[in-house]
Design a protein around this motif. Structure first.
Motif, PDB file in Angstrom:
ATOM      1  N   ALA A 109       0.669  -1.248   0.095  1.00  0.00           N
ATOM      2  CA  ALA A 109      -0.075  -0.131   0.215  1.00  0.00           C
ATOM      3  C   ALA A 109       0.831   1.329   0.004  1.00  0.00           C
ATOM      4  CB  ALA A 109      -0.806   0.003   1.260  1.00  0.00           C
ATOM      5  N   ASP A 110       2.016   1.254   0.621  1.00  0.00           N
ATOM      6  CA  ASP A 110       2.795   2.394   0.582  1.00  0.00           C
ATOM      7  C   ASP A 110       3.472   2.746  -0.590  1.00  0.00           C
ATOM      8  OD1 ASP A 110       2.929   2.660   3.624  1.00  0.00           O
ATOM      9  OD2 ASP A 110       4.589   1.325   3.853  1.00  0.00           O
ATOM     10  N   HIS A 111       3.754   1.788  -1.332  1.00  0.00           N
ATOM     11  CA  HIS A 111       4.333   1.854  -2.741  1.00  0.00           C
ATOM     12  C   HIS A 111       3.166   2.222  -3.531  1.00  0.00           C
ATOM     13  CE1 HIS A 111       6.108   0.481  -6.688  1.00  0.00           C
ATOM     14  NE2 HIS A 111       4.923  -0.362  -6.862  1.00  0.00           N
ATOM     15  N   MET A 112       1.940   1.897  -3.537  1.00  0.00           N
ATOM     16  CA  MET A 112       0.839   2.092  -4.441  1.00  0.00           C
ATOM     17  C   MET A 112       0.408   3.661  -4.240  1.00  0.00           C
ATOM     18  SD  MET A 112      -1.200  -1.361  -4.163  1.00  0.00           S
ATOM     19  CE  MET A 112      -2.783  -0.675  -5.241  1.00  0.00           C
ATOM     20  N   TYR A 113       0.379   4.015  -3.045  1.00  0.00           N
ATOM     21  CA  TYR A 113       0.162   5.303  -2.512  1.00  0.00           C
ATOM     22  C   TYR A 113       0.986   6.513  -3.219  1.00  0.00           C
ATOM     23  CZ  TYR A 113      -0.366   9.743  -0.040  1.00  0.00           C
ATOM     24  OH  TYR A 113      -0.635  11.095   0.319  1.00  0.00           O
ATOM     25  N   ARG A 114       2.480   6.207  -3.006  1.00  0.00           N
ATOM     26  CA  ARG A 114       3.101   7.089  -3.691  1.00  0.00           C
ATOM     27  C   ARG A 114       3.256   7.338  -5.249  1.00  0.00           C
ATOM     28  NH1 ARG A 114       8.983   8.460  -1.507  1.00  0.00           N
ATOM     29  NH2 ARG A 114       9.657   6.465  -1.751  1.00  0.00           N
ATOM     30  N   MET A 115       2.895   6.092  -5.782  1.00  0.00           N
ATOM     31  CA  MET A 115       2.833   5.934  -7.284  1.00  0.00           C
ATOM     32  C   MET A 115       1.475   6.592  -7.640  1.00  0.00           C
ATOM     33  SD  MET A 115       3.706   2.288  -8.630  1.00  0.00           S
ATOM     34  CE  MET A 115       2.917   2.420 -10.208  1.00  0.00           C
ATOM     35  N   GLY A 116       0.294   6.844  -6.717  1.00  0.00           N
ATOM     36  CA  GLY A 116      -0.710   7.586  -6.980  1.00  0.00           C
ATOM     37  C   GLY A 116      -0.629   8.981  -7.010  1.00  0.00           C
ATOM     38  N   VAL A 117       0.328   9.241  -5.829  1.00  0.00           N
ATOM     39  CA  VAL A 117       0.729  10.697  -5.932  1.00  0.00           C
ATOM     40  C   VAL A 117       1.591  11.119  -7.168  1.00  0.00           C
ATOM     41  CG1 VAL A 117       1.995  12.417  -4.494  1.00  0.00           C
ATOM     42  CG2 VAL A 117       0.564  10.729  -3.391  1.00  0.00           C
ATOM     43  N   MET A 118       2.473  10.475  -7.529  1.00  0.00           N
ATOM     44  CA  MET A 118       3.415  10.724  -8.775  1.00  0.00           C
ATOM     45  C   MET A 118       2.495  10.966  -9.863  1.00  0.00           C
ATOM     46  SD  MET A 118       6.426   8.033  -9.012  1.00  0.00           S
ATOM     47  CE  MET A 118       7.719   7.740  -7.498  1.00  0.00           C
ATOM     48  N   ALA A 119       1.259   9.981 -10.013  1.00  0.00           N
ATOM     49  CA  ALA A 119       0.485  10.646 -11.342  1.00  0.00           C
ATOM     50  C   ALA A 119      -0.186  11.469 -11.085  1.00  0.00           C
ATOM     51  CB  ALA A 119      -0.251   9.189 -11.367  1.00  0.00           C
ATOM     52  N   LEU A 120      -0.450  11.922  -9.832  1.00  0.00           N
ATOM     53  CA  LEU A 120      -1.181  13.122  -9.553  1.00  0.00           C
ATOM     54  C   LEU A 120      -0.607  14.596  -9.990  1.00  0.00           C
ATOM     55  CD1 LEU A 120      -4.062  14.229  -8.382  1.00  0.00           C
ATOM     56  CD2 LEU A 120      -3.004  14.288  -5.881  1.00  0.00           C
ATOM     57  N   ILE A 121       0.723  14.299  -9.703  1.00  0.00           N
ATOM     58  CA  ILE A 121       1.505  15.709  -9.533  1.00  0.00           C
ATOM     59  C   ILE A 121       2.167  15.647 -11.201  1.00  0.00           C
ATOM     60  CG2 ILE A 121       1.776  15.740  -7.312  1.00  0.00           C
ATOM     61  CD1 ILE A 121       4.550  14.932  -7.519  1.00  0.00           C
ATOM     62  N   ALA A 122       2.134  14.760 -11.937  1.00  0.00           N
ATOM     63  CA  ALA A 122       2.767  14.489 -13.088  1.00  0.00           C
ATOM     64  C   ALA A 122       2.564  15.731 -14.179  1.00  0.00           C
ATOM     65  CB  ALA A 122       2.741  13.150 -13.652  1.00  0.00           C
ATOM     66  N   GLY A 123       3.225  16.233 -14.762  1.00  0.00           N
ATOM     67  CA  GLY A 123       2.981  17.203 -15.990  1.00  0.00           C
ATOM     68  C   GLY A 123       2.289  16.560 -17.058  1.00  0.00           C
ATOM     69  N   ASP A 124       1.293  17.185 -17.812  1.00  0.00           N
ATOM     70  CA  ASP A 124       0.344  16.781 -18.811  1.00  0.00           C
ATOM     71  C   ASP A 124       1.619  16.251 -19.920  1.00  0.00           C
ATOM     72  OD1 ASP A 124      -1.765  17.516 -17.447  1.00  0.00           O
ATOM     73  OD2 ASP A 124      -1.920  19.593 -18.417  1.00  0.00           O
ATOM     74  N   ILE A 125       0.931  15.007 -20.364  1.00  0.00           N
ATOM     75  CA  ILE A 125       1.768  14.226 -21.403  1.00  0.00           C
ATOM     76  C   ILE A 125       0.609  14.143 -22.634  1.00  0.00           C
ATOM     77  CG2 ILE A 125       2.908  12.186 -22.223  1.00  0.00           C
ATOM     78  CD1 ILE A 125       3.367  11.739 -19.276  1.00  0.00           C
ATOM     79  N   PRO A 126       1.006  14.600 -23.750  1.00  0.00           N
ATOM     80  CA  PRO A 126      -0.018  14.384 -24.896  1.00  0.00           C
ATOM     81  C   PRO A 126      -0.427  13.107 -25.096  1.00  0.00           C
ATOM     82  CG  PRO A 126       1.775  16.057 -25.517  1.00  0.00           C
ATOM     83  CD  PRO A 126       2.413  15.125 -23.893  1.00  0.00           C
ATOM     84  N   GLY A 127      -1.646  12.864 -25.145  1.00  0.00           N
ATOM     85  CA  GLY A 127      -2.187  11.678 -25.417  1.00  0.00           C
ATOM     86  C   GLY A 127      -2.210  10.543 -24.129  1.00  0.00           C
ATOM     87  N   VAL A 128      -2.183  11.270 -23.097  1.00  0.00           N
ATOM     88  CA  VAL A 128      -2.048  10.461 -21.602  1.00  0.00           C
ATOM     89  C   VAL A 128      -3.090  10.843 -20.743  1.00  0.00           C
ATOM     90  CG1 VAL A 128      -0.958   9.740 -19.901  1.00  0.00           C
ATOM     91  CG2 VAL A 128       0.275   9.616 -21.885  1.00  0.00           C
ATOM     92  N   ASP A 129      -4.133  10.197 -20.297  1.00  0.00           N
ATOM     93  CA  ASP A 129      -4.981  10.476 -19.409  1.00  0.00           C
ATOM     94  C   ASP A 129      -4.526  10.588 -17.929  1.00  0.00           C
ATOM     95  OD1 ASP A 129      -7.455  10.814 -17.728  1.00  0.00           O
ATOM     96  OD2 ASP A 129      -8.564   9.744 -19.000  1.00  0.00           O
ATOM     97  N   ARG A 130      -4.314  11.731 -17.362  1.00  0.00           N
ATOM     98  CA  ARG A 130      -3.511  11.510 -15.979  1.00  0.00           C
ATOM     99  C   ARG A 130      -4.633  11.060 -15.188  1.00  0.00           C
ATOM    100  NH1 ARG A 130      -3.141  15.355 -11.641  1.00  0.00           N
ATOM    101  NH2 ARG A 130      -4.934  16.597 -12.494  1.00  0.00           N
TER     102      ARG A 130
END
Length: 243
Positions: A109-130
């Protein structure tokens, strides 16, 4: 406790002793279902004419609401059972760190949570649904609540590992009660496993980056001796698992 609070507890039976784990969960389900019914009145129904009429009207409205929402929403009882299963993700330690002697290593769960935060704060990428990336990150290892974190060193063939995890996921989705929410979780998990979309490819990169960050944090802490070799070996193992 004030006399008013004591009276309230007496009326709602909140002070009734619960002697077993099963009884506690049944009690929680009853409270949750009652809350759902109270929060979901039928807006199309006429207002009660008096206090005497309100109880039957509320009961009828709740039944109508529950029946109409069943296809698209999760019942309180199913949600509690599902979340109880997900609790295991908080107590299941990541196998790679356990086998490399890290004391009190991170959980799945620790691992998955921080991955979720990574996706949340990531910059926009063309063609990728954040938003899809955020959802995928928080479910990509969800089957490990049942099968555990199977590492390459366990000697489980890739196809067998996939079979076990898919079976576990299907069970969890059935516990959730099926429907649109369970279907969405299943689709997100399968997309990640098959690496079949731009979002899956991005989240797989997040998976590796999160592991590297965790290794660096262990290295800066008290486990400085072999952590460099440990995370390099872990990354290599994970890559072999995906091939």
């Amino acid at each position: 406790m004030t006399s008013g609070s004591q009276a309230l507890c007496s009326k709602t039976s909140l002070t009734t002793p619960v002697s077993s784990c099963t009884a506690r969960f049944n009690f929680l389900r009853r409270i949750a279902n009652r809350t759902v019914r109270m929060a979901s009145p039928d807006p199309s129904g006429p207002p009660p004419s008096s206090k005497m009429d309100s109880a039957p009207a509320a009961t009828a409205a709740a039944s109508s609401s529950d029946a109409g929402a069943g296809a698209s929403s999760v019942s309180a009882s199913s949600a509690i059972d599902f979340l109880h299963l997900c609790h295991r993700l908080k107590t299941t330690k990541r196998t790679g760190w356990v086998r490399r002697g890290i004391g009190d290593p991170e959980s799945v769960a620790d691992h998955m949570y921080r991955m979720g935060v990574m996706a949340l704060i990531a910059g926009d990428i063309p063609g990728v649904d954040r938003d899809r990336c955020v959802k995928m990150a928080i479910v990509h290892d969800i089957a490990e609540a049942i099968v555990g974190d199977i590492a390459p060193s366990d000697g489980v063939p890739k196809l067998e590992k996939s079979r076990r995890e898919k079976e576990a996921l299907e069970h969890m989705c059935s516990v959730l009660g099926g429907g649109s929410r369970a279907k969405e979780i299943g689709e997100l998990w399968m997309d990640y496993e098959e690496n079949s979309s731009p979002e899956a490819k991005v989240v797989k990169d997040f998976d590796k980056v999160e592991m590297i960050l965790q290794a660096l944090e262990y290295e800066k802490g008290k486990f400085q001796t072999d952590i460099g070799k440990a995370w390099a070996s872990e990354i290599a193992s994970r890559r072999r698992k995906e091939e």
